[in-house]
Design a protein around this motif. Structure first.
Motif, short mmCIF file in Angstrom:
data_model
loop_
_atom_site.label_atom_id
_atom_site.label_comp_id
_atom_site.label_asym_id
_atom_site.label_seq_id
_atom_site.Cartn_x
_atom_site.Cartn_y
_atom_site.Cartn_z
N GLN A 33 -1.83 -14.29 -3.77
CA GLN A 33 -1.94 -12.90 -3.49
C GLN A 33 -0.80 -12.87 -2.02
OE1 GLN A 33 -5.51 -10.25 -2.92
NE2 GLN A 33 -4.71 -9.92 -0.83
N SER A 34 -0.11 -11.91 -1.98
CA SER A 34 0.13 -11.35 -0.64
C SER A 34 0.14 -10.18 0.47
CB SER A 34 1.75 -11.78 -0.86
OG SER A 34 2.35 -10.22 -1.22
N ASN A 35 0.23 -9.78 1.28
CA ASN A 35 -0.05 -8.76 2.12
C ASN A 35 0.97 -8.81 3.53
OD1 ASN A 35 -2.82 -9.96 0.97
ND2 ASN A 35 -2.55 -7.38 1.16
N GLY A 36 2.42 -9.06 2.51
CA GLY A 36 3.70 -8.85 3.97
C GLY A 36 4.08 -8.26 3.07
N ASP A 49 -2.40 -13.72 6.19
CA ASP A 49 -2.85 -13.03 4.14
C ASP A 49 -1.45 -12.75 4.41
OD1 ASP A 49 -1.79 -10.55 5.47
OD2 ASP A 49 -4.26 -9.36 5.07
N ASP A 50 -0.03 -13.37 4.23
CA ASP A 50 1.31 -12.44 4.29
C ASP A 50 1.09 -13.47 2.76
OD1 ASP A 50 1.46 -11.54 6.30
OD2 ASP A 50 1.75 -13.08 7.94
N VAL A 53 6.25 -6.36 -2.75
CA VAL A 53 4.85 -5.55 -2.42
C VAL A 53 4.86 -5.42 -3.80
CG1 VAL A 53 4.44 -4.64 -0.23
CG2 VAL A 53 5.61 -3.25 -2.30
N ASN A 54 3.52 -4.79 -4.53
CA ASN A 54 3.79 -3.89 -6.12
C ASN A 54 4.03 -2.83 -6.10
OD1 ASN A 54 2.08 -6.87 -6.93
ND2 ASN A 54 0.59 -5.60 -7.14
N PRO A 55 4.97 -2.67 -7.05
CA PRO A 55 5.12 -1.02 -7.42
C PRO A 55 4.34 -0.21 -7.25
CG PRO A 55 5.94 -2.58 -9.35
CD PRO A 55 4.92 -3.31 -8.49
N THR A 108 -1.98 0.39 0.79
CA THR A 108 -2.20 -0.57 0.13
C THR A 108 -2.31 -2.28 0.45
OG1 THR A 108 -0.03 -1.66 -1.14
CG2 THR A 108 -1.29 0.16 -1.74
N ASN A 109 -1.81 -1.93 2.11
CA ASN A 109 -1.76 -3.24 2.86
C ASN A 109 -0.42 -4.10 2.76
OD1 ASN A 109 -2.28 -4.75 5.20
ND2 ASN A 109 -4.18 -6.15 4.05
#
Length: 246
Positions: A49-52, A204-205, A78-80, A86-87
């Protein structure tokens, strides 16, 4: 006769045990001080997972030569349809942030390595950063950061981790941009921060797992000679037993 045979059996077992205890173990170091394996070792990496908001590219670098091998890269930051609401969530799959989430890398025996995460703003590529899992490869001035979670003593506290909230509150050194959780045999989770300590320090990037899938160890000559002694002793024992039975 029975005493002689039993004595030989005990001697053989004792020799085997001493040789087994002398066999070279697959020792290694894998963490914030760098990676070094005693034998050629293949590790499987899997993106989780990524959150950046930046685009991330993960890889392995030889510390001495600085030669880099990119292993897993984000196709989309990020996801589309994603974004701050969505962070900046990115997951693996067709049409999602990472289309190819799996990669293997063989660490050569005796060579020191580090993981790295290269990140950049797709709108302004000149705005970029590369962070290393080996702490001393990251700038010392990170200890003077003023971002979220800074403690004022060269350390900071993880805050707002969206993948594993149990990490929030952990105190780490300012130069640490990677956190390791678990072990390489059952599966290790690795958390990368893509910002300096002036950022959010949420770790969490870019999150992925690592697991050893193969390790090749070649016995040393002394070990091979010892095993030959064991084999010879076992053969002699078998012949003595056959002679006793007949």
């Amino acid at each position: 006769m029975n005493f002689q045979r039993n004595f030989l059996s005990v001697a053989t077992v004792t020799t085997i045990l001493s040789l087994v205890s002398a066999l070279p173990a697959d020792a290694f170091t894998f963490g914030n001080s760098g990676f070094r394996f005693d034998t050629d070792t293949t590790v499987n990496f899997e993106f989780l997972q990524s959150n950046g908001w930046w685009l991330g590219q993960f890889g392995v670098m030889e510390t001495a030569t600085r030669n880099q091998t990119f292993l897993i890269s984000e196709d989309l930051r990020v996801n589309p349809g994603g974004g701050s609401h969505t962070n900046s969530l990115g997951t693996a799959g067709s049409g999602l942030a990472v289309e190819n989430p799996l990669a293997n890398f063989t660490f050569k025996a005796g060579i020191e390595y580090s993981l790295f995460l290269a990140s950049y703003d797709v709108n302004t590529p000149s705005i970029n950063a590369t962070h290393y899992s080996t702490n001393n490869l990251n700038p010392d001035w990170y200890r003077r950061g003023t971002g979220t979670g800074m403690q004022g003593d060269g350390t900071f506290k993880i805050t707002g981790n969206a993948y594993d909230s149990s990490l929030n509150g952990m105190i780490l050194d300012g130069r640490q941009r990677t956190l390791f959780q678990g072990d390489l045999f059952s599966g290790m989770k690795i958390f990368f921060e893509d910002n300096t300590t002036w950022g959010d320090n949420d770790f969490d990037d870019f999150v992925f797992s690592a697991r050893i899938v193969n390790s090749t160890s070649v016995p040393e000559p002394a070990t091979l000679a010892g095993l030959a002694v064991v084999a010879g002793a076992a053969t002699l024992l078998r012949r003595r037993k056959q002679g006793h039975i007949s």
